[in-house]
Design a protein around this motif. Structure first.
Motif, PDB file in Angstrom:
ATOM      1  N   LYS A 143      -9.880   2.007  13.551  1.00  0.00           N
ATOM      2  CA  LYS A 143      -9.538   2.975  14.610  1.00  0.00           C
ATOM      3  C   LYS A 143      -8.605   2.645  15.651  1.00  0.00           C
ATOM      4  O   LYS A 143      -7.897   3.514  15.954  1.00  0.00           O
ATOM      5  CB  LYS A 143     -10.783   3.165  15.481  1.00  0.00           C
ATOM      6  CG  LYS A 143     -12.129   4.027  14.916  1.00  0.00           C
ATOM      7  CD  LYS A 143     -13.183   4.165  16.066  1.00  0.00           C
ATOM      8  CE  LYS A 143     -14.576   5.033  15.559  1.00  0.00           C
ATOM      9  NZ  LYS A 143     -15.082   4.217  14.275  1.00  0.00           N
ATOM     10  N   THR A 146      -5.653   4.452  14.143  1.00  0.00           N
ATOM     11  CA  THR A 146      -5.734   5.618  14.581  1.00  0.00           C
ATOM     12  C   THR A 146      -5.168   6.026  15.939  1.00  0.00           C
ATOM     13  O   THR A 146      -4.280   6.967  16.178  1.00  0.00           O
ATOM     14  CB  THR A 146      -7.167   6.164  14.329  1.00  0.00           C
ATOM     15  OG1 THR A 146      -7.480   6.103  12.922  1.00  0.00           O
ATOM     16  CG2 THR A 146      -7.212   7.810  14.643  1.00  0.00           C
ATOM     17  N   GLY A 244      -7.560  11.609  13.924  1.00  0.00           N
ATOM     18  CA  GLY A 244      -6.750  11.197  12.670  1.00  0.00           C
ATOM     19  C   GLY A 244      -6.290  12.652  12.148  1.00  0.00           C
ATOM     20  O   GLY A 244      -5.154  12.780  11.357  1.00  0.00           O
ATOM     21  N   GLU A 248      -2.418  13.980  11.366  1.00  0.00           N
ATOM     22  CA  GLU A 248      -2.194  14.453  10.171  1.00  0.00           C
ATOM     23  C   GLU A 248      -1.294  15.723  10.490  1.00  0.00           C
ATOM     24  O   GLU A 248      -0.375  16.016   9.847  1.00  0.00           O
ATOM     25  CB  GLU A 248      -3.113  14.491   9.133  1.00  0.00           C
ATOM     26  CG  GLU A 248      -3.062  14.970   7.948  1.00  0.00           C
ATOM     27  CD  GLU A 248      -4.251  14.988   7.014  1.00  0.00           C
ATOM     28  OE1 GLU A 248      -4.473  13.752   6.393  1.00  0.00           O
ATOM     29  OE2 GLU A 248      -5.039  15.887   6.856  1.00  0.00           O
ATOM     30  N   PHE A 255      -2.643  11.608   6.508  1.00  0.00           N
ATOM     31  CA  PHE A 255      -3.020  10.488   7.425  1.00  0.00           C
ATOM     32  C   PHE A 255      -2.756   9.040   6.759  1.00  0.00           C
ATOM     33  O   PHE A 255      -2.234   8.079   7.540  1.00  0.00           O
ATOM     34  CB  PHE A 255      -4.656  10.305   7.816  1.00  0.00           C
ATOM     35  CG  PHE A 255      -5.039   9.330   8.632  1.00  0.00           C
ATOM     36  CD1 PHE A 255      -4.758   9.332   9.826  1.00  0.00           C
ATOM     37  CD2 PHE A 255      -5.915   8.378   7.901  1.00  0.00           C
ATOM     38  CE1 PHE A 255      -5.419   8.049  10.667  1.00  0.00           C
ATOM     39  CE2 PHE A 255      -6.228   7.165   8.603  1.00  0.00           C
ATOM     40  CZ  PHE A 255      -5.862   6.944  10.036  1.00  0.00           C
ATOM     41  N   ILE A 259      -0.181   6.222   8.744  1.00  0.00           N
ATOM     42  CA  ILE A 259      -0.288   4.963   8.868  1.00  0.00           C
ATOM     43  C   ILE A 259       0.491   3.921   8.209  1.00  0.00           C
ATOM     44  O   ILE A 259       0.984   3.017   8.916  1.00  0.00           O
ATOM     45  CB  ILE A 259      -1.798   4.551   8.919  1.00  0.00           C
ATOM     46  CG1 ILE A 259      -2.835   5.514   9.801  1.00  0.00           C
ATOM     47  CG2 ILE A 259      -2.105   3.095   9.051  1.00  0.00           C
ATOM     48  CD1 ILE A 259      -2.552   5.442  11.022  1.00  0.00           C
ATOM     49  N   PRO A 310     -10.206   8.053   9.264  1.00  0.00           N
ATOM     50  CA  PRO A 310      -9.688   7.266  10.256  1.00  0.00           C
ATOM     51  C   PRO A 310     -10.412   6.696  11.219  1.00  0.00           C
ATOM     52  O   PRO A 310      -9.966   5.992  12.264  1.00  0.00           O
ATOM     53  CB  PRO A 310      -9.020   8.936  10.843  1.00  0.00           C
ATOM     54  CG  PRO A 310      -9.037   9.810  10.069  1.00  0.00           C
ATOM     55  CD  PRO A 310     -10.171   9.481   9.182  1.00  0.00           C
TER      56      PRO A 310
END
Length: 678
Positions: A143, A146, A244, A248, A255, A259, A310
């Motif tokens: 997380k 995220t 998340g 996106e 997603f 990242i 996410p």
């Protein structure tokens, strides 16, 4: 229930002065139990009831490992001494908590201070853990990636923390259950007000089911909004997955790709991914997860988050997590690469929500801890095989990442943190002020039963919180949690704030406009507060009713066996009425037995990954019982109308009907009538 032995052990530093030594030992056990409870539940997304056994099983072991604080702090600027100390603690934990593989990295002042792998990534092949390359599943610690991604978009002006999240969502829309909309700030602080869910769909062990769309998953398994946003923390995997999805849909990148491009690549995190399963190029570096069976380690298949990734899909090496920690501690910068502006990093690390003004609260994505007087921002994660914890001490420029593959990793993580802070930041002495003269009257309003805010209301998941409650009582002008030698005691130090007697922790309460206590929270788990339980949710209501009902139904079967010849000589309607009561008694007793042996004995993986055929068949039974109860009620009315048997027998028959109604209400209240899956 949360008042069991092992729970109290960890918080029980509360004995009176003359019993301080004993209390100090018990306190460690109870604190460890509750910390581990928070730790595991936060990581897996599972009901508190589901994991309490494994949590408390580790508690007794935990207490003996953490040393008392040193008289003076050790020197963190001596790398060799740090390495020797941490190495000793890690090796001890590996043995004590039966852990097959572990890794740790510690950073200070923008540099890697210590890192080491322990045990094996593959026991069968004898592959050692490599802190640079070995990929550990970090579950909910994911997380933090995220939340960091969200804050990147906030500083770019693409997301506003206080705007309705529906304005950013394109494929999923959150219902307007309350007048106040959910905002990104609510998601970051876990105050959106979602219930918890996950039975049958939270995780999977089948890689063939991957990849899974985040938007389709969140739409299919949408959770109910059960509280107004901003009211109270209720840790939510669903909320993190929503964040998340917003990353996106706002960024235009999947997603996983976002990242990778905006966090992993700038931070030179070459052995890190949120993909499931991990990319083929990284698969050889994946650490296997092991379960302990018959005094040996057995490799188990990894769990996957699918559309909830996410919230928990990350696999990362310890050194790569060191890069991430350095960036957060160094105002968003790592080796001249800026993933967050200094102002954004500061905002993200600042307190954003508190249950009580004196207790640690929630930052934007991190939760706060007070560890021996040091403000720590942290996040942990756990699945069925891995346990992870990350601690940042911004004021000291220190970061710790530790992860375990199997064994009692939650206990090991808690023990490591305690050992580290006791060694380098000894706890200050705590003074409890004199109690006011009217303390007994004051304490009355705090007594009662409390349940974690993180639970389900709408689906079958609700049943698994049935026995999860914390009872607060009054003992010797102090609040007590637990009984006998296990209890933890807290003394009032200011309105709605209590200090652990003989220990460092605090307990806070919140009131409504009428001054009534509504919520409480411990300083070491600000992400898992509790709220006062309604009578219908308390075991003190259901246990006597269930016990009386079971006794009555057993007496029906015994009485029938003794008087079967008499029953067979009765008139048709009377005989049918008796046979109906016998059938109902036998059916409900079988249903109760299966409720305990089937539902309550399901392991976490089974509950969260599928709805088994046996559970689906079982759920027919409460429905049939409900029909039998209605027929029994009609039969009782006819018995009184037509004066079946003696008055005593009619009263007895009526009590059996009331017992059936009580059990029907139990199945209804705990969502066991019908197939109520999320």
């Amino acid at each position: 229930m949360l008042t069991t032995k092992k729970m109290k052990h960890d918080r029980t530093r509360h004995a009176k002065t003359g019993m301080f030594t004993m209390a100090a030992a018990m306190k460690k056990k109870l604190v460890a139990g509750l910390i581990l409870l928070a730790f595991l539940v936060t990581g897996t997304g599972s009901s508190l009831f589901w994991v309490q056994g494994s949590v408390f099983a580790a508690v007794g072991e935990t207490s003996s490992q953490a040393a008392e604080p040193d008289a003076a702090p050790a020197d963190l600027n001596d790398p060799a001494a740090v390495a020797a100390f941490i190495d000793k603690v890690m090796k001890s934990n590996m043995n004590t908590f039966k852990i097959p593989g572990a890794v740790i990295s510690i950073v200070k002042d923008g540099k890697l201070l210590f890192t080491q792998g322990y045990g094996h990534s593959n026991i069968e092949e004898g592959s050692p853990i490599d802190p640079e390359t070995s990929l550990f599943r970090i579950a909910s610690t994911t997380k933090l990636f995220t939340w960091t991604a969200v804050m990147q978009l906030v500083e770019q002006g693409k997301i506003d923390l206080d705007t309705d999240i529906n304005s950013y969502l394109k494929t999923v829309k959150i219902p307007d259950t309350y007048e106040q909309p959910i905002t990104m700030r609510h998601l970051l602080t876990h105050t959106a007000g979602f219930e918890e869910g996950g039975v049958g769909y939270q995780i999977t062990t089948d890689p063939k089911k991957l990849p899974v769309s985040i938007s389709e998953t969140l739409d299919k398994h949408m959770l109910a909004r059960v509280r107004p946003p901003g009211e109270i923390v209720s840790y939510s995997n669903y909320g993190a997955a929503l964040a998340g999805l917003i990353v996106e849909e706002v960024s235009g990148l999947p997603f996983d790709d976002y990242i990778q491009k905006h966090i992993f690549d700038p931070l030179d995190m070459k052995y890190a991914t949120v993909q499931e399963p991990v990319p083929a190029s990284l698969e050889p570096y994946s650490v296997l997860g092991y379960a302990s069976k018959n005094d040996s380690f057995v490799n188990e298949p990894p769990t996957f988050e699918g559309g909830f990734r996410p919230a928990g899909s990350g696999s990362v090496s310890a050194i790569d997590m060191a890069h991430f920690m350095i960036a957060h501690l160094n105002k968003g910068s790592y080796k001249n690469k800026q993933i967050l502006n200094p102002e954004t990093a500061k905002l993200m690390h600042s307190t954003a929500f508190q249950l009580h003004k004196q207790l640690p609260g929630m930052a934007l994505g991190f939760y706060e801890l007070n560890m021996n007087g040091q403000r720590v921002i942290s996040h942990g994660g756990a699945d069925t095989l891995f346990n992870t914890q990350l601690y940042l001490v911004p004021d000291k420029q220190i970061g710790i990442f530790v992860s375990y593959s199997g064994g009692e990793g939650g206990g090991a993580a808690e023990n490591l943190a305690k050992a580290f802070f006791d060694h380098y930041f000894p706890a200050p002495e705590i003074q409890i002020p004199p109690l006011p003269s009217n303390i007994a009257e004051t304490l009355q309003k705090y007594a009662g039963s409390y349940k974690f805010t993180r639970r389900n209301f709408s689906d079958i998941d609700k049943f698994f919180s049935f026995m999860v409650e914390m009872k607060v009582t009054i003992s010797d002008d102090q609040l007590s949690i637990g009984e006998g030698e296990e209890r933890m005691l807290f003394a009032l130090i200011e309105p709605n704030l209590f200090q652990q007697v003989g220990g460092p922790h605090q307990l806070g309460f919140r009131t409504n406009a009428s001054g009534e206590i509504t919520q409480m929270g411990f300083d070491f788990m600000p992400d898992l507060p509790l709220e006062r339980a309604k009578l219908m949710d308390q075991t003190k209501l259901w246990f006597p009713l269930l016990g009386a009902a079971v006794v009555l139904f057993i007496s029906v079967l015994i009485g029938f066996a003794i008087r079967i010849r008499t029953v067979n000589k009765m008139d048709g309607p009377q005989k049918r009425a008796v046979w109906l009561s016998v059938a109902t008694a036998g059916w409900v007793l079988l249903t109760c037995i299966l409720t305990v042996t089937l539902l309550m004995n399901m392991d976490t993986l089974e509950r969260l990954s599928s709805t088994s055929t046996s559970v689906n068949i079982y759920l027919i039974m409460p429905i049939i019982f409900l029909g039998l109860t209605v027929a029994l009620l009609v039969s009782a009315i006819m018995a009184w109308k037509d004066k079946y048997w003696t008055v005593f027998m009619r009263v007895y028959y009526t009590l059996v009907v009331l017992a059936a109604i009580a059990l029907s209400l139990f199945f209804y209240h705990w969502n066991l009538i019908g197939w109520q899956f999320g």
